[in-house]
Design a protein around this motif. Structure first.
Motif, PDB file in Angstrom:
ATOM      1  N   VAL A   1       0.837  -1.213   0.031  1.00 30.74           N
ATOM      2  CA  VAL A   1      -0.151   0.080   0.130  1.00 30.74           C
ATOM      3  C   VAL A   1       1.065   1.290  -0.078  1.00 30.74           C
ATOM      4  O   VAL A   1       1.210   1.616   1.023  1.00 30.74           O
ATOM      5  CB  VAL A   1      -1.043   0.141   1.136  1.00 30.74           C
ATOM      6  CG1 VAL A   1      -1.851   1.373   1.020  1.00 30.74           C
ATOM      7  CG2 VAL A   1      -1.601  -1.322   1.332  1.00 30.74           C
ATOM      8  N   PRO A   2       1.150   1.834  -1.155  1.00 34.05           N
ATOM      9  CA  PRO A   2       2.007   3.099  -1.460  1.00 34.05           C
ATOM     10  C   PRO A   2       1.361   4.310  -0.873  1.00 34.05           C
ATOM     11  O   PRO A   2      -0.032   4.341  -1.259  1.00 34.05           O
ATOM     12  CB  PRO A   2       2.478   2.997  -2.740  1.00 34.05           C
ATOM     13  CG  PRO A   2       1.467   2.367  -3.448  1.00 34.05           C
ATOM     14  CD  PRO A   2       0.744   1.272  -2.487  1.00 34.05           C
ATOM     15  N   GLY A   3       1.842   5.183  -0.393  1.00 30.24           N
ATOM     16  CA  GLY A   3       1.438   6.689  -0.048  1.00 30.24           C
ATOM     17  C   GLY A   3       2.241   7.740  -0.615  1.00 30.24           C
ATOM     18  O   GLY A   3       3.452   7.353  -1.058  1.00 30.24           O
ATOM     19  N   THR A   4       1.750   8.729  -0.623  1.00 27.16           N
ATOM     20  CA  THR A   4       2.475  10.024  -1.004  1.00 27.16           C
ATOM     21  C   THR A   4       3.364  10.307   0.136  1.00 27.16           C
ATOM     22  O   THR A   4       3.117   9.957   1.354  1.00 27.16           O
ATOM     23  CB  THR A   4       1.686  11.034  -1.317  1.00 27.16           C
ATOM     24  OG1 THR A   4       0.686  11.561  -0.296  1.00 27.16           O
ATOM     25  CG2 THR A   4       0.666  10.620  -2.852  1.00 27.16           C
ATOM     26  N   PRO A   5       4.410  11.447   0.073  1.00 32.89           N
ATOM     27  CA  PRO A   5       5.138  11.813   1.142  1.00 32.89           C
ATOM     28  C   PRO A   5       4.371  12.495   2.208  1.00 32.89           C
ATOM     29  O   PRO A   5       4.599  12.362   3.412  1.00 32.89           O
ATOM     30  CB  PRO A   5       5.869  12.839   0.566  1.00 32.89           C
ATOM     31  CG  PRO A   5       6.151  12.506  -0.827  1.00 32.89           C
ATOM     32  CD  PRO A   5       4.862  11.919  -1.166  1.00 32.89           C
ATOM     33  N   ASP A   6       3.147  13.034   1.864  1.00 36.70           N
ATOM     34  CA  ASP A   6       2.019  13.581   2.946  1.00 36.70           C
ATOM     35  C   ASP A   6       1.294  12.510   3.664  1.00 36.70           C
ATOM     36  O   ASP A   6       0.372  12.736   4.264  1.00 36.70           O
ATOM     37  CB  ASP A   6       1.370  14.732   2.397  1.00 36.70           C
ATOM     38  CG  ASP A   6       0.581  14.583   1.335  1.00 36.70           C
ATOM     39  OD1 ASP A   6       0.569  13.290   0.907  1.00 36.70           O
ATOM     40  OD2 ASP A   6      -0.234  15.272   0.918  1.00 36.70           O
TER      41      ASP A   6
ATOM     42  N   ASP B   1       2.765  12.181  -9.210  1.00 33.17           N
ATOM     43  CA  ASP B   1       3.877  13.129  -9.874  1.00 33.17           C
ATOM     44  C   ASP B   1       4.239  12.462 -11.367  1.00 33.17           C
ATOM     45  O   ASP B   1       5.409  12.120 -11.577  1.00 33.17           O
ATOM     46  CB  ASP B   1       4.997  13.030  -9.101  1.00 33.17           C
ATOM     47  CG  ASP B   1       4.710  13.795  -7.762  1.00 33.17           C
ATOM     48  OD1 ASP B   1       4.232  14.855  -7.864  1.00 33.17           O
ATOM     49  OD2 ASP B   1       5.570  13.507  -6.796  1.00 33.17           O
ATOM     50  N   HIS B   2       2.993  12.018 -11.915  1.00 39.54           N
ATOM     51  CA  HIS B   2       3.051  11.483 -13.267  1.00 39.54           C
ATOM     52  C   HIS B   2       3.828   9.989 -13.369  1.00 39.54           C
ATOM     53  O   HIS B   2       4.482   9.765 -14.304  1.00 39.54           O
ATOM     54  CB  HIS B   2       3.710  12.489 -14.189  1.00 39.54           C
ATOM     55  CG  HIS B   2       3.305  13.943 -14.188  1.00 39.54           C
ATOM     56  ND1 HIS B   2       1.871  14.065 -14.626  1.00 39.54           N
ATOM     57  CD2 HIS B   2       3.750  15.206 -13.677  1.00 39.54           C
ATOM     58  CE1 HIS B   2       1.476  15.308 -14.394  1.00 39.54           C
ATOM     59  NE2 HIS B   2       2.713  15.822 -13.719  1.00 39.54           N
ATOM     60  N   VAL B   3       3.941   9.281 -12.170  1.00 36.93           N
ATOM     61  CA  VAL B   3       4.124   8.092 -12.277  1.00 36.93           C
ATOM     62  C   VAL B   3       3.156   7.139 -11.773  1.00 36.93           C
ATOM     63  O   VAL B   3       2.454   7.362 -11.055  1.00 36.93           O
ATOM     64  CB  VAL B   3       5.485   7.940 -10.994  1.00 36.93           C
ATOM     65  CG1 VAL B   3       5.781   6.486 -11.196  1.00 36.93           C
ATOM     66  CG2 VAL B   3       6.606   8.836 -11.312  1.00 36.93           C
TER      67      VAL B   3
END
Length: 84
Positions: free
Chosen positions: A24-29, A57-59
């Motif tokens: 489960v990936p997340g953003t830096p925030d 971020d377009h990934v």
């Protein structure tokens, strides 16, 4: 088709910990972007649940998830019997 949560909890509770992975990936925030549940038999890995299309971020988040699962298969000693 949706999987019943009771079935999923029972399946994971009775499976060896080295036979499944949650990613489960997340953003830096801390915002979650997607998630995958992968199951492993003795010789195969299965992308089973999740993988909502998302990007950050377009990934492509799902590409990163798939890469992480493949890295686990290639480098994880508990998954060395997985060939596909």
């Amino acid at each position: 088709m949706y999987t019943d949560w009771t079935f999923l909890r029972d399946l994971l509770a009775t499976s060896d910990d080295d036979r499944w992975r949650t990613c489960v990936p997340g953003t830096p925030d801390g915002e979650y972007k997607s998630g995958i549940l992968a199951l492993f038999s003795n010789d195969r890995g299965y992308y089973w649940q999740g993988g909502v299309t998302a990007s950050s971020d377009h990934v492509s988040v799902n590409n990163l998830l798939h890469r992480r699962i493949l890295e686990d298969v290639v480098t994880g000693p508990d998954l060395e019997s997985v060939e596909g």
